[in-house]
Design an enzyme around this catalytic site. Structure first.
Site, mmCIF file in Angstrom:
data_model
loop_
_atom_site.group_PDB
_atom_site.id
_atom_site.type_symbol
_atom_site.label_atom_id
_atom_site.label_comp_id
_atom_site.label_asym_id
_atom_site.label_seq_id
_atom_site.Cartn_x
_atom_site.Cartn_y
_atom_site.Cartn_z
ATOM 1 N N ARG A 149 -9.121 8.108 -1.427
ATOM 2 C CA ARG A 149 -10.130 8.515 -0.444
ATOM 3 C C ARG A 149 -10.957 9.664 -0.988
ATOM 4 O O ARG A 149 -10.490 10.448 -1.820
ATOM 5 C CB ARG A 149 -9.454 8.948 0.866
ATOM 6 N N THR A 175 -8.672 3.481 7.980
ATOM 7 C CA THR A 175 -9.928 2.741 7.851
ATOM 8 C C THR A 175 -10.225 1.998 9.161
ATOM 9 O O THR A 175 -9.592 0.996 9.475
ATOM 10 C CB THR A 175 -9.827 1.738 6.682
ATOM 11 N N HIS A 179 -5.376 3.600 -1.964
ATOM 12 C CA HIS A 179 -6.718 3.987 -1.507
ATOM 13 C C HIS A 179 -6.996 5.420 -1.965
ATOM 14 O O HIS A 179 -6.363 6.357 -1.490
ATOM 15 C CB HIS A 179 -6.747 3.883 0.027
ATOM 16 N N HIS A 224 1.042 6.205 1.744
ATOM 17 C CA HIS A 224 1.759 7.160 2.591
ATOM 18 C C HIS A 224 3.013 7.741 1.938
ATOM 19 O O HIS A 224 3.593 8.685 2.473
ATOM 20 C CB HIS A 224 1.994 6.556 3.971
ATOM 21 N N ARG A 263 -6.759 12.742 0.530
ATOM 22 C CA ARG A 263 -5.699 13.167 1.468
ATOM 23 C C ARG A 263 -4.338 12.597 1.098
ATOM 24 O O ARG A 263 -3.328 13.144 1.482
ATOM 25 C CB ARG A 263 -6.061 12.823 2.906
ATOM 26 N N GLU A 290 -11.145 -9.300 2.321
ATOM 27 C CA GLU A 290 -9.914 -8.965 3.049
ATOM 28 C C GLU A 290 -10.296 -8.785 4.512
ATOM 29 O O GLU A 290 -11.147 -7.941 4.834
ATOM 30 C CB GLU A 290 -9.268 -7.690 2.485
ATOM 31 N N HIS A 303 -4.004 -4.499 7.445
ATOM 32 C CA HIS A 303 -4.157 -3.344 8.331
ATOM 33 C C HIS A 303 -3.348 -3.522 9.602
ATOM 34 O O HIS A 303 -3.538 -4.484 10.328
ATOM 35 C CB HIS A 303 -5.619 -3.037 8.690
ATOM 36 N N ASN A 331 0.852 -1.188 0.000
ATOM 37 C CA ASN A 331 0.000 0.000 0.000
ATOM 38 C C ASN A 331 0.895 1.248 0.000
ATOM 39 O O ASN A 331 1.646 1.477 0.950
ATOM 40 C CB ASN A 331 -0.914 -0.037 1.232
ATOM 41 N N GLU A 375 -8.352 0.545 -3.450
ATOM 42 C CA GLU A 375 -9.251 0.581 -2.291
ATOM 43 C C GLU A 375 -10.175 1.776 -2.459
ATOM 44 O O GLU A 375 -9.716 2.895 -2.734
ATOM 45 C CB GLU A 375 -8.450 0.734 -0.998
HETATM 46 N N1 PXP Z 1 -6.000 -3.040 3.577
HETATM 47 C C1 PXP Z 1 -6.977 -2.097 3.594
HETATM 48 C C2 PXP Z 1 -8.306 -2.459 3.043
HETATM 49 C C3 PXP Z 1 -6.722 -0.799 4.078
HETATM 50 O O1 PXP Z 1 -7.699 0.129 4.102
HETATM 51 C C4 PXP Z 1 -5.425 -0.481 4.526
HETATM 52 C C5 PXP Z 1 -5.106 0.902 4.978
HETATM 53 O O2 PXP Z 1 -5.309 1.795 3.948
HETATM 54 C C6 PXP Z 1 -4.445 -1.489 4.463
HETATM 55 C C7 PXP Z 1 -4.768 -2.760 4.014
HETATM 56 C C8 PXP Z 1 -3.033 -1.236 4.896
HETATM 57 O O3 PXP Z 1 -2.995 -0.928 6.255
HETATM 58 P P1 PXP Z 1 -1.645 -0.390 6.890
HETATM 59 O O4 PXP Z 1 -1.322 0.885 6.206
HETATM 60 O O5 PXP Z 1 -1.976 -0.240 8.336
HETATM 61 O O6 PXP Z 1 -0.602 -1.447 6.631
#
Ligand code: PXP
Length: 247
Positions: free
Chosen positions: A53, A109, A51, A18, A57, A159, A198, A15, A78
């Site tokens: 959003r 999330t 993602h 960030h 952001r 998921e 997550h 992901n 996402e």
């Molecule tokens: N999976 C989903 C569906 C998410 O919303 C997120 C966070 O955006 C992640 C995985 C990844 O989570 P993390 O950034 O905490 O590793």
């Protein structure tokens, strides 16, 4: 990511939200989330998760097209269950779309999608995405009612939200881990491919990676943070190694 990619191997979706968070802190073009592609391939990870959003952001609309143009790696988009996001997904046709609950005020999330409670709203949306060839995933809590709803919604993937698992310790974490493992088995028994994600880190990933039915982990915040110290490729490679050690 389709099950034909790296058959039998637990896949790592990275992901990259960030990277965009850091870019947006200054409002310019750097660092570019699309540049992560190179390190993702080099580290043996399997796909990109982003993602988009509602408040943009981190990832922005133009990032989606640029990421898809930069690589053949599968993109897991996402998205909230809104008309706006469905239109964007249908325009770009990513490999997969993971439907997540989204609240404007949340930091990340929080909690899974109430697929059971929102069945009527989700059904046409899942059907439209599936008809367009997009592999739909539902980001749900490890709960039998939600797995059953995913089955009725004909979602090929769920998921499981591992945020609760990541936040707990000791016996409470063990109970949550068992809940995830039981629900992964239930999903797989019903022909649904279980994924998880997550809050996963080097310290907590192995027990989740060891759940035999789990086919993919999506991990972001920790890996991007770690990359500040060791570089993105090294950050991903260590996660890849830990995941492989669990199988
Ligand atoms: N999976 C989903 C569906 C998410 O919303 C997120 C966070 O955006 C992640 C995985 C990844 O989570 P993390 O950034 O905490 O590793």
């Amino acid at each position: 990511m389709s099950s034909t990619l790296n058959p039998g191997k637990l896949r790592l979706g990275v992901n990259i939200d960030h990277i965009a968070t850091v870019r947006n802190a200054r409002g310019g073009d750097n660092p570019d989330p699309a540049r992560a592609v190179e390190a993702i391939v080099a580290a043996g990870a399997d796909g990109i998760t982003a993602h988009l959003r509602e408040d943009r952001r981190h990832i922005r609309d133009e990032d989606i097209a640029r990421i898809m143009a930069a690589t053949d790696l599968p993109l897991n988009l996402e998205m909230a269950a809104t008309e706006e996001m469905v239109a964007i997904a249908l325009r770009h046709r990513p490999h997969a779309a993971c439907i997540v609950p989204e609240k404007r005020e949340e930091r990340t999330t929080e909690g899974g999608l109430d697929a059971a409670g929102q069945f009527d709203r989700l059904a046409p949306l899942v059907a439209r995405l599936s008809d367009a060839g997009i592999r739909v995933s539902l980001f749900i809590e490890p709960d039998a009612r939600q797995v059953e709803a995913a089955l009725k919604l004909k979602a090929p993937v769920v998921e499981f939200h591992t945020g609760e698992y990541a936040n707990l310790t000791g016996e409470e974490r063990a109970v949550e881990l068992k809940r995830i493992a039981d629900m992964a088995a239930l999903a797989a028994k019903n022909g649904i491919e279980p994924h998880a994600g997550h809050g996963l880190t080097y310290d907590n990933v192995v027990p989740i990676a060891a759940i035999p039915q789990v086919a993919e982990l999506n991990i972001g915040h920790f890996l991007i943070g770690e990359a500040i110290f060791v570089g993105l490729e090294a950050s991903l490679r260590r996660m890849r190694d830990l995941m492989d050690s669990a199988r």
